[in-house]
Write an enzyme that holds these catalytic residues in place. Structure first.
Site, PDB file in Angstrom:
ATOM      1  N   GLU A 259     -99.169 -19.032 -19.050  1.00 54.67           N
ATOM      2  CA  GLU A 259     -99.097 -18.104 -17.914  1.00 54.67           C
ATOM      3  C   GLU A 259    -100.082 -18.473 -16.826  1.00 54.67           C
ATOM      4  OE1 GLU A 259    -100.262 -14.504 -19.880  1.00 54.67           O
ATOM      5  OE2 GLU A 259     -98.350 -14.247 -20.878  1.00 54.67           O
ATOM      6  N   PRO A 260     -99.939 -19.643 -16.240  1.00 55.59           N
ATOM      7  CA  PRO A 260    -100.909 -20.052 -15.229  1.00 55.59           C
ATOM      8  C   PRO A 260    -100.708 -19.279 -13.927  1.00 55.59           C
ATOM      9  CG  PRO A 260     -99.132 -21.637 -15.327  1.00 55.59           C
ATOM     10  CD  PRO A 260     -98.859 -20.627 -16.419  1.00 55.59           C
ATOM     11  N   GLY A 261    -101.788 -18.857 -13.329  1.00 55.63           N
ATOM     12  CA  GLY A 261    -101.740 -18.251 -12.007  1.00 55.63           C
ATOM     13  C   GLY A 261    -102.468 -19.174 -11.052  1.00 55.63           C
ATOM     14  N   ARG A 262    -103.785 -19.105 -11.131  1.00 59.35           N
ATOM     15  CA  ARG A 262    -104.635 -19.886 -10.238  1.00 59.35           C
ATOM     16  C   ARG A 262    -104.288 -21.384 -10.255  1.00 59.35           C
ATOM     17  NH1 ARG A 262    -109.607 -17.934  -9.133  1.00 59.35           N
ATOM     18  NH2 ARG A 262    -109.530 -16.752 -11.059  1.00 59.35           N
ATOM     19  N   ARG A 298    -112.441 -12.785  -2.467  1.00 56.42           N
ATOM     20  CA  ARG A 298    -113.091 -13.475  -3.580  1.00 56.42           C
ATOM     21  C   ARG A 298    -114.577 -13.755  -3.355  1.00 56.42           C
ATOM     22  NH1 ARG A 298    -112.081 -17.817  -5.497  1.00 56.42           N
ATOM     23  NH2 ARG A 298    -112.290 -17.233  -7.652  1.00 56.42           N
ATOM     24  N   TYR A 302    -116.600 -11.830  -6.240  1.00 57.69           N
ATOM     25  CA  TYR A 302    -117.093 -12.668  -7.346  1.00 57.69           C
ATOM     26  C   TYR A 302    -118.159 -13.668  -6.905  1.00 57.69           C
ATOM     27  CZ  TYR A 302    -112.260 -11.595  -8.936  1.00 57.69           C
ATOM     28  OH  TYR A 302    -111.067 -11.022  -9.258  1.00 57.69           O
ATOM     29  N   CYS A 328    -117.407  -3.667   8.435  1.00 60.57           N
ATOM     30  CA  CYS A 328    -118.696  -2.978   8.358  1.00 60.57           C
ATOM     31  C   CYS A 328    -119.227  -2.956   6.938  1.00 60.57           C
ATOM     32  CB  CYS A 328    -118.532  -1.555   8.864  1.00 60.57           C
ATOM     33  SG  CYS A 328    -117.506  -1.486  10.322  1.00 60.57           S
ATOM     34  N   TYR A 357    -105.068 -15.225  -5.712  1.00 61.73           N
ATOM     35  CA  TYR A 357    -105.930 -14.048  -5.564  1.00 61.73           C
ATOM     36  C   TYR A 357    -106.484 -13.949  -4.147  1.00 61.73           C
ATOM     37  CZ  TYR A 357    -105.389 -14.543 -10.555  1.00 61.73           C
ATOM     38  OH  TYR A 357    -104.831 -14.705 -11.801  1.00 61.73           O
TER      39      TYR A 357
HETATM   40  C1  LIG Z   1    -104.347 -12.865 -14.746  1.00 60.07           C
HETATM   41  C2  LIG Z   1    -103.554 -13.263 -15.920  1.00 60.07           C
HETATM   42  C3  LIG Z   1    -103.064 -14.566 -16.020  1.00 60.07           C
HETATM   43  C4  LIG Z   1    -103.353 -15.650 -15.014  1.00 60.07           C
HETATM   44  O1  LIG Z   1    -104.683 -16.036 -14.984  1.00 60.07           O
HETATM   45  P1  LIG Z   1    -105.112 -17.350 -14.160  1.00 60.07           P
HETATM   46  O2  LIG Z   1    -106.552 -17.461 -14.425  1.00 60.07           O
HETATM   47  O3  LIG Z   1    -104.813 -17.092 -12.733  1.00 60.07           O
HETATM   48  O4  LIG Z   1    -104.346 -18.487 -14.709  1.00 60.07           O
HETATM   49  C5  LIG Z   1    -102.276 -14.867 -17.113  1.00 60.07           C
HETATM   50  N1  LIG Z   1    -101.994 -13.950 -18.064  1.00 60.07           N
HETATM   51  C6  LIG Z   1    -102.461 -12.672 -18.004  1.00 60.07           C
HETATM   52  C7  LIG Z   1    -102.106 -11.708 -19.063  1.00 60.07           C
HETATM   53  C8  LIG Z   1    -103.255 -12.296 -16.933  1.00 60.07           C
HETATM   54  O5  LIG Z   1    -103.728 -11.054 -16.873  1.00 60.07           O
END
Ligand SMILES: *Cc1c(COP(=O)(O)O)cnc(C)c1O
Length: 401
Positions: A259-262, A298, A302, A328, A357
């Site tokens: 489940e890659p996002g970033r 971000r 963070y 502000c 993000y």
């Molecule tokens: C946020 C999230 C991801 C993605 O995370 P990345 O660090 O962006 O790869 C995958 N699975 C779950 C369940 C998440 O909450």
């Protein structure tokens, strides 16, 4: 190289730009690393949920990992097949569970026994069998920022191995639940293979134990979390990542899900902002830009580092400065103590690695309109979300005056 000046002129600033070809490359590299196994890449929608991004992802044959019913609906709307959609998240409302079951998506990722009971009851009321997966918290330190570390017992996510086992047994004996998957997600922006490897070993052993109980897991979901290079981080080798996961899965007949996002979109995005003016207060030099923390939070949230590049022919008189927005809040900054050349009104800054993000965490704070988003597809630019107007912002309030 992308002609950012032309894009900024054409669409205005601030602006998000996503290179879709680069997303394809990231996806292809990941699939290549996983090619020895059946795999399903489910993009984490929360990283970048623009419909055109999701459509592009769907065309690459990827699915989606969603953390709200809104994200599930976005994925479906963008053309992601329902059998490639996973619904995760630590808290799901009854109506979200119901909708997910009605939509018949691949599986719901459960994070507690209490949630399982809700899902079971709702499935029973609908006369359906809910395909489920359980998020196991392997108690592993992903060695990343505490806000984005999720695999320790002190975090709210998932259940421990023993509870997971109890849940699987309950699910197997339920007429309304079908346990099909197992899941971990230990954090984000992870730059070492070791935590993934340790987590995969814990979960693979559980899968073997379950098999002995005649519970056959089909989807082995290793979550997301693969980091990218924002500054000087050494990122993980995808080959090593895949190989260590495969090693843990030896002898298991399961489909690998990740489940890659970033990783998929982070480096493919740019945030463009123009200089309003420079301000010197005797102690410090501030470069004040038209973008702000409501557009890209971000750095504020963070203390994240984003490289900033100046689009300007003559770059002279470098000195230390903070790059800040007009909001502000003292936390409204994109960079602190970086060296930039002398800048003038309308000079363009490109904030890199802003594809994940970025827009999805943006807001209307300070009644600032959310910015436009642009895709670059084979060198062509295309608007994929128009800039909000003041009218858009007040739309849901104005009739109540
Ligand atoms: C946020 C999230 C991801 C993605 O995370 P990345 O660090 O962006 O790869 C995958 N699975 C779950 C369940 C998440 O909450």
């Amino acid at each position: 190289m992308v002609d950012f000046s032309t894009l900024a002129q054409k669409y205005g600033t601030p602006l998000y730009v996503y290179d879709f070809d680069a997303i394809t490359e990231q996806f292809t590299a990941l699939k290549e690393a996983f090619k020895a196994r059946k795999s399903l890449v489910c993009f984490a929608v929360k990283a970048n949920s623009n419909l055109s991004v999701l459509k592009h992802i769907a065309q690459l044959d990827a699915g989606c990992d969603c953390v709200s019913i809104g994200e599930v609906k976005r994925a479906l709307f963008a053309g992601v097949p329902k059998y490639k959609i996973i619904f995760s998240g630590v808290g799901k409302r009854d109506d979200e569970i119901e909708e997910a079951l009605v939509q018949d998506i691949l599986m719901l990722n459960l994070e507690s026994e209490e949630e399982m009971m809700r899902v079971e009851e709702i499935a029973q009321n609908l006369g359906k069998i809910a395909r489920i997966s359980i998020r196991v918290n392997p108690n592993i330190d992903a060695q990343t920022h505490p806000y984005i570390s999720t695999g320790l017992h002190e975090n709210k996510f998932g259940v421990d191995v023993d509870s997971a086992k109890r849940m699987y047994i309950h699910a197997k004996n339920s007429a309304f639940l079908e346990p099909v998957g197992i899941h971990f997600h230990i954090g984000s922006q992870i730059t070492q293979v070791e935590p993934f490897k340790e987590a995969a070993v814990v979960l693979a052993n559980l899968v073997r134990n379950l098999k002995a109980l005649d519970i056959n897991i089909k989807f082995f979901d290793i979550g997301g979390g693969v980091g990218i290079q924002y500054k000087d981080e050494v990122t993980i080798s995808l080959y090593e990542y895949a190989q260590s996961i495969f090693a843990s899965m030896a002898g298991l007949d399961v489909t690998l899900v990740c489940e890659p996002g970033r990783y998929l979109v982070g480096d493919c995005g740019y945030f463009l902002t123009r200089v309003l003016y420079e301000k010197h207060n005797g102690y410090k030099r501030f470069v004040i830009v038209d973008g702000a923390m409501n557009d890209l939070i971000r750095p504020s949230l963070y203390s994240a580092y984003h490289e900033i590049v100046v689009e300007k022919k003559e770059q002279l008189e470098f000195s230390v400065c903070d790059v800040v927005g007009p909001i502000c809040e003292s936390g409204d900054f994109f960079a602190k103590n970086i060296e930039l050349p002398k800048l003038e009104h309308d000079d363009l800054l490109i904030i890199k690695s802003a594809g994940a993000y970025g827009f999805t965490m943006s807001s209307n704070y300070n009644t600032r309109a959310r910015v436009a988003e642009i895709a670059l597809i084979k060198g062509q630019d295309k608007l994929i979300r128009k800039r909000e107007t003041f009218e858009d912002i007040i739309d849901l309030e104005k009739e109540y005056l």
